[in-house]
Design a protein around this motif. Structure first.
Motif, PDB file in Angstrom:
ATOM      1  N   THR A 301       0.831  -1.208   0.000  1.00 50.64           N
ATOM      2  CA  THR A 301       0.000   0.000   0.000  1.00 50.64           C
ATOM      3  C   THR A 301       0.861   1.253   0.000  1.00 50.64           C
ATOM      4  N   SER A 302       1.952   1.216   0.739  1.00 55.03           N
ATOM      5  CA  SER A 302       2.928   2.302   0.753  1.00 55.03           C
ATOM      6  C   SER A 302       4.233   1.756   1.310  1.00 55.03           C
ATOM      7  N   LYS A 320       3.715   5.984  -2.120  1.00 54.91           N
ATOM      8  CA  LYS A 320       2.485   5.265  -2.413  1.00 54.91           C
ATOM      9  C   LYS A 320       2.717   4.166  -3.455  1.00 54.91           C
ATOM     10  N   THR A 323      -2.046   0.318  -5.306  1.00 54.06           N
ATOM     11  CA  THR A 323      -2.561  -0.855  -4.600  1.00 54.06           C
ATOM     12  C   THR A 323      -3.743  -1.503  -5.298  1.00 54.06           C
ATOM     13  N   ASP A 350      -4.748   2.957   5.002  1.00 50.04           N
ATOM     14  CA  ASP A 350      -4.723   2.359   3.671  1.00 50.04           C
ATOM     15  C   ASP A 350      -4.593   0.837   3.742  1.00 50.04           C
ATOM     16  N   GLU A 353      -8.060  -0.545   4.889  1.00 56.10           N
ATOM     17  CA  GLU A 353      -9.032  -0.456   3.799  1.00 56.10           C
ATOM     18  C   GLU A 353      -8.771  -1.538   2.748  1.00 56.10           C
ATOM     19  N   THR A 354      -7.509  -1.770   2.429  1.00 53.68           N
ATOM     20  CA  THR A 354      -7.163  -2.791   1.433  1.00 53.68           C
ATOM     21  C   THR A 354      -7.551  -4.177   1.930  1.00 53.68           C
TER      22      THR A 354
END
Length: 497
Positions: A301-302, A320, A323, A350, A353-354
């Protein structure tokens, strides 16, 4: 992992064997029998990729995205095939029983493998070897050639290779391929043996209802063959030298953050490549394992990028990753995508959420619910999501017994309040019980915790480079602990059918 089950975390190197390191031989099959007797559904292991003494043989310092660690090849199985004599197998040095001596193991197995390869060549090329080479040609040729050149250069770091060798397509590399033909062929032969022995073991486990949870390092070591062969996919200069390193900021594992000795990905290059490098990587991972734990899931994701020259991970920046495009591409090729996210440490929205978007289970390390420096109530069993994996601890944590012996009064009182009583002995079984009681579909217990082993048996101490990855199971009858674990597993509805 949608039904209740449990398993044990124990790396192959930790298994008993007479050759200084656990391997794919008799000790592994006996361990699979132990898991079955204990009514376990999973065996979780650490990454099986090649390791290197320069990086203290960490399985998380990956030198190849697809190749296997040939130190895990069993000499006993080679003798059974007629590639070694029984006398050659039995004539081994005295190895430590409680830890892996990687240099001594490497010296001993290297000379065994040379003999095995000579006999293999004299016997003619079997069809399954030719089939293996054809089926793995996309990575095998580069890996074998890279390994041979690296040995030829005295294991010189990739960034210090002569320009004519660091360029994969140079005429000098092609000439050296012919000069080092025997070394290249021997490495291909060893990879064939590695995967042959591994798949025999995996099939044995699957036949007993035990599924394998494997792992892979998120990032590639900056001496990896993948950087030599595909430099456009990594942030490296013309000499293949990285100008940014992967790491992590300060967290409960390390107050100064961490540096991983790994290059970071050039996600623009990966996207232009159609994420083909990752597609191929998961292809091999899903062939090797039934489920895959993605170490440092945050990296999808990052990425915490640290400039080369920094001494720790404090001075970095988040970069970033594309993703959603990445995961959508992976799901087109692998609709089930059976992975577990390592979502520990400093985790942003992030990541959450993923994981929620793609229904990827995360980790709940029960020890963190009581450790003062990492205390987080969501790690306690009554708050675990169904779609998660409950752990007593991981390869990066202390053992339960080791933590308890060093815990302060406040931490111990927190544990007593949760249990509803004081505990002086057998605290490892109390946390095992909590893991098995958890509402999480899956529970995984460190083998050290099953044995009640102390701090000296830790697998890894983050931030400390040397002295890790050496722990081995003491030679002992596991019948009693298998019986106890079996009873507890059945009690909490996690036993195999």
């Amino acid at each position: 992992m949608k039904k209740r089950g449990s398993g044990i975390l124990c790396h192959i190197t930790s298994l008993p064997s007479p050759f200084g390191i656990g391997d794919f031989g008799a000790g592994a099959y006996e361990f699979a029998d132990f898991l079955s007797e204990a009514k376990q559904s999973y065996w979780q292991i650490l990454p099986l990729n090649p390791t290197n003494k320069r990086y203290f043989d960490s399985p998380f310092s990956s030198l190849s995205s697809c190749a296997g660690n040939t130190a895990l090849i069993s000499p006993q199985l080679l003798a059974a095939e007629g590639l070694l004599t029984q006398m050659e197998v039995e004539d081994h040095p005295h190895f430590p029983e409680r830890r892996v001596d990687y240099p001594a193991v490497s010296r001993f197995k290297r000379q065994l493998f040379q003999r095995a390869h000579i006999r293999f060549q004299k016997g003619g090329v079997p069809e399954d070897y030719a089939r293996f080479c054809r089926g793995n040609s996309m990575w095998l040729e580069d890996h074998a050639l890279f390994t041979a050149i690296s040995d030829h250069l005295g294991n010189l770091p990739l960034a210090e290779w002569p320009q004519e060798l660091s360029n994969r397509s140079s005429e000098k590399v092609q000439l050296l391929r012919e000069e080092l033909w025997d070394e290249v062929e021997r490495e291909k032969f060893l990879q064939y043996l590695f995967f042959k022995q591994w798949h025999l073991l995996k099939n044995y486990c699957n036949g007993k209802g035990i599924r394998i949870i494997g792992e892979f390092p998120m990032f590639m070591n900056y001496d990896a063959v993948d950087i030599w062969a595909n430099p456009e996919l990594f942030k490296v200069d013309e000499q293949k030298k990285p100008y940014l390193l992967a790491g992590s900021p300060a967290d409960a594992f390390s107050a100064e953050g961490q540096l991983f000795n790994c290059a970071v990905y050039d996600w623009d290059g990966l996207r232009r490549n159609g994420f083909n490098w990752w597609i191929r990587r998961f292809h091999y991972l899903f062939r090797q394992y039934d489920f895959v734990r993605i170490d440092h899931f945050q990296g999808l994701t990052s990425c915490w990028e640290v400039p080369v020259g920094e001494q720790n991970g404090l001075r970095g920046n988040w970069q970033k990753v594309p993703t959603q495009e990445f995961f959508n591409t992976m799901l087109q090729h692998y609709p089930l995508f059976p992975v577990i996210a390592e979502d520990l440490g400093t985790i942003g929205a992030d990541v959450r959420e993923t994981m929620a978007r793609y229904a990827i289970p995360g980790m709940k390390v029960i020890l963190f619910g009581f450790q003062k420096e990492a205390r987080e109530r969501s790690y306690l069993p009554h708050l675990h999501p169904l779609n998660s994996v409950a752990y007593t601890g991981t390869h990066d944590t202390d053992t339960v017994t080791g933590w308890y012996q060093g815990a302060g009064d406040e931490e111990r009182l927190e544990l007593y309040r949760y249990l509803g009583r004081r505990v002086e002995n057998g605290v490892n079984w109390e946390l095992i019980r909590l893991a098995l009681m958890s509402v999480a579909h899956t529970a995984v217990i460190q083998m050290q915790d099953v044995l009640g082993a102390g701090e000296e048996s830790r697998m890894n101490r983050p931030g400390k480079a040397e002295g890790n990855w050496e722990w081995r199971i003491p030679t002992a009858d596991l019948g009693e602990v298998a019986s106890r674990l079996s009873e507890m597993t059945a009690c909490y509805g996690r036993a195999q059918d």
